[in-house]
Design an enzyme around this catalytic site. Sequence first.
Site, PDB file in Angstrom:
ATOM      1  N   HIS A 156      -0.997   0.742   9.327  1.00 17.42           N
ATOM      2  CA  HIS A 156       0.349   1.201   8.935  1.00 17.42           C
ATOM      3  C   HIS A 156       0.233   2.468   8.086  1.00 17.42           C
ATOM      4  CE1 HIS A 156       4.543   0.275   7.255  1.00 17.42           C
ATOM      5  NE2 HIS A 156       4.072   1.181   6.412  1.00 17.42           N
ATOM      6  N   GLU A 157      -0.603   2.416   7.065  1.00 12.41           N
ATOM      7  CA  GLU A 157      -0.745   3.574   6.182  1.00 12.41           C
ATOM      8  C   GLU A 157      -1.377   4.742   6.919  1.00 12.41           C
ATOM      9  OE1 GLU A 157       0.902   3.318   3.511  1.00 12.41           O
ATOM     10  OE2 GLU A 157       1.147   1.158   3.768  1.00 12.41           O
ATOM     11  N   ALA A 164       0.852  -1.186   0.000  1.00  8.34           N
ATOM     12  CA  ALA A 164       0.000   0.000   0.000  1.00  8.34           C
ATOM     13  C   ALA A 164       0.886   1.234   0.000  1.00  8.34           C
ATOM     14  CB  ALA A 164      -0.929   0.001   1.228  1.00  8.34           C
ATOM     15  N   MET A 165       0.250   2.406  -0.156  1.00  8.34           N
ATOM     16  CA  MET A 165       0.995   3.672  -0.186  1.00  8.34           C
ATOM     17  C   MET A 165       0.179   4.750   0.500  1.00  8.34           C
ATOM     18  SD  MET A 165       3.765   5.113  -1.082  1.00  8.34           S
ATOM     19  CE  MET A 165       4.135   6.804  -0.652  1.00  8.34           C
TER      20      MET A 165
END
Length: 859
Positions: free
Chosen positions: A307-308, A274-275
């Site tokens: 996390h993102e 992911a980003m």
Amino acid sequence: MPGENLSRDEARERAALLSVDGYEVSLDVRSAVGEQQGEGARTFRSVTTIRFRCNEPGASSFADLIAPSVTALSLNGRDLDPSEVFDGSRILLEDLAEENELVVDAQCAYSRTGEGLHRFVDPEDGEVYLYTQYEPADSRRVFANFEQPDLKAPFRFEVRAPEGWTVWSNGAGERAEGVWRFAETKPISTYITCVVAGPYHYVTDSYERTLADGSTLRIPLGALCRKGLAKHFDADDVFLVTKQGLDFFHEHFDYPYPFGKYDQAFVPEYNLGAMENPGLVTFREEYIFRGKVTQASYEARANVILHEMAHMWFGDLVTMVWWDDLWLKESFADFMGTFGNVGATRFENAWITFANRRKAWAYRADQLPSTHPITADIRDLQDAKLNFDGITYAKGASVLKQLVAYVGQDAFLEGSRRYFKRHAYGNTRLGDLLAVLEETSGRDMGAWARSWLQTAGVNALTPQVLLDSGGRIEELAVVQEAAESHPELRPHRVAVGLYRREGDALVRYARTETDVEGARTVVAELAGEQAPELILVNDDDLTYCKIRFDTTSLETLKGHLGAITDPLARALCWSALWNMTRDALLPAREFADLVLRFAGRESEIGVVQMLHAWAGSALTHYAAPAWRETGAALLADGALRELRAAGPGSEHQLAWARFFATVASREADLDLLKALLDGTEKIDGLEVDQELRWAFLEPLATHGVAGEDVLAAELARDDTASGKRHQVRCLASRPSAAVKAQAWAQVVESDALSNALTEAVIAGFGRPSQRELLAPYADRYFAAIERVWAERSIQIGMHVVSGLFPMLQDSEETLAAADAWLTAHEDAAPALRRLVLESRDDLARALRGQACDAAAAGS
């Protein structure tokens, strides 16, 4: 292009000269569905206006743009000749004024490698989907900019898109007169800007929270995926974890989410997990599950969501100056993902997964010759690309967990709060973080940082115990060792646990926390305790180290590993035993035997699945060649036994079914897989859904049982993007010289395949049972990789160089060939050399493991 690989020195010089006031970016992607060039146009129009200041009027600098062509350029109203100032990756800017305006009208290229603006055509319905992915430096493939993290600015995007499409960006958007216009962002770095466009399926929700000052924070939520995945999309669970995470981070960070809306896009052919684009996080669409998966998959997705989300503060609000301090966002986000999972969601045992899975990634990376300190020396963008690794993420997160034990959770979180408020919308270095932690903890962080952040390598901690005549501990000490190449001995805050058998259980009866420093530390608090059957150094997983065992403890584990009642303690023991296998201290056959005897008793499904992966690696890489066939049969028999014994419909049953497929090679095992596929045999409760069908077909293709016609029929049954990837992998898995030649040509000699299909071909190409068939490709690999690295994008280059390394030609001859290449190519790109060096090290480790296993057979 010579200027494409931006150096740290160039970035530092440009940041000292320029400051950016704002970007206006106009993209026209209507060509994405054009028919004038077959599958659609190769390029789209990108018009960028950059307003920036120069503190040395008259100086020269450059802007970044990677594009096939530039139509028009102007600087402060002066037209510039693109042929004179644009070299394909940089735009020369001369005689700058104090205040400047640069306008760039370019034709930029759609991507098929997941870098820049990626264009995907869904084979299921022909729909086109676009999304951007930039980290670390691919926004310059979409619009002209100053591509470095410390030149932050507000951005305004507008996008012209085909009729019927929706477009998303970082800010809230609306469509008027055929143009999507988006609200101006806060000051952010170029690499976290984002555009997603296409006929995506979109679901909405909202989040509200009353803040400390009594005001109400409202955040619009959205989640999107391809239309073809809509029937599988459990957006409600995505929103549940999102809201839980927002509550958790608001409570602990005391800084309201600063970026307005919060969309999450699950996109096809994504290179990363992911980003963290603010307001528009992008994820790989494999986090939408097409079939039954275990809770470990849902936990992993929740971890990535959190996390993102943590990046909205660590990375987006406060950003590192340069990629040396990449850890300032990734280590924190990796730690916070698990910290939030445990504290806010249903995944209360996420630290077990962290200890077992994430730290295994770190341990491997930290023992490679390319290991580096968490605060790394990043000379340029190619270095940066390769440093998104197990050290920056998982070791950094492990070290932060140690930091929390060292300074205390309250001091750690208060330091984070001060860090956000002090550096909001700015850029930081290591010293900025240490300063706030010193304030809140009262500790000198300098020595801690030097030991943990500025040195490389992993220490091993081994217990030494001396018993008195009455069978009690006279002295217990912890011995700390370091590799010769990285001799640093670090301060560790650890828990030491003592275990003994009580009935059928192996339970902890004593525990103490202590500071381990230097080569040997006596743990005085445990003197006088009854003799333990197992001593677990780093109980509760407070520090980052390799755990070793004394002789008694190791024998206890060999006989009673499954009897440990605490699931985290079991996971730590499994991880330690796997590290011993990789270090050629435990024969691979003994590790496989432990898995066969005790994995069936493991309650944590994520640990079970990790053990399956490790057992497969042990057989493929670390077992003596003469034992491989026997080992495969033992693992297949054990997997089938556990599969039949597992509860009908349980996730353990599913996990054992998948593992059975990976080790099936004998005729009877393959016949069972065929029968489960065609329905002539059933296992009570096991639903063979589409994803499991492909998992069963892969070994059938690998062993020549399922041919091209069978795979074509399966694709017709599952004519989707996912089905195509599965089919391509299975096709490349077939045991034929012609198949391997075709697969090699597809990825080495051609760039026709997308990133996802390139990965699929590479995965199918290297089958452990086909070592002889693959032997001719060892020499071809070393002959081709420098050309591939020069001609292909870095992402595809990484896939090819790492994925096709002749790891299965596990011999001294292959090791010598790798050494010869490295010697003959000392001037090759450092990033390319690093990838070859890492694979060479994995091969040398495998050979040491095989020697250890062969010695065990002879003893």
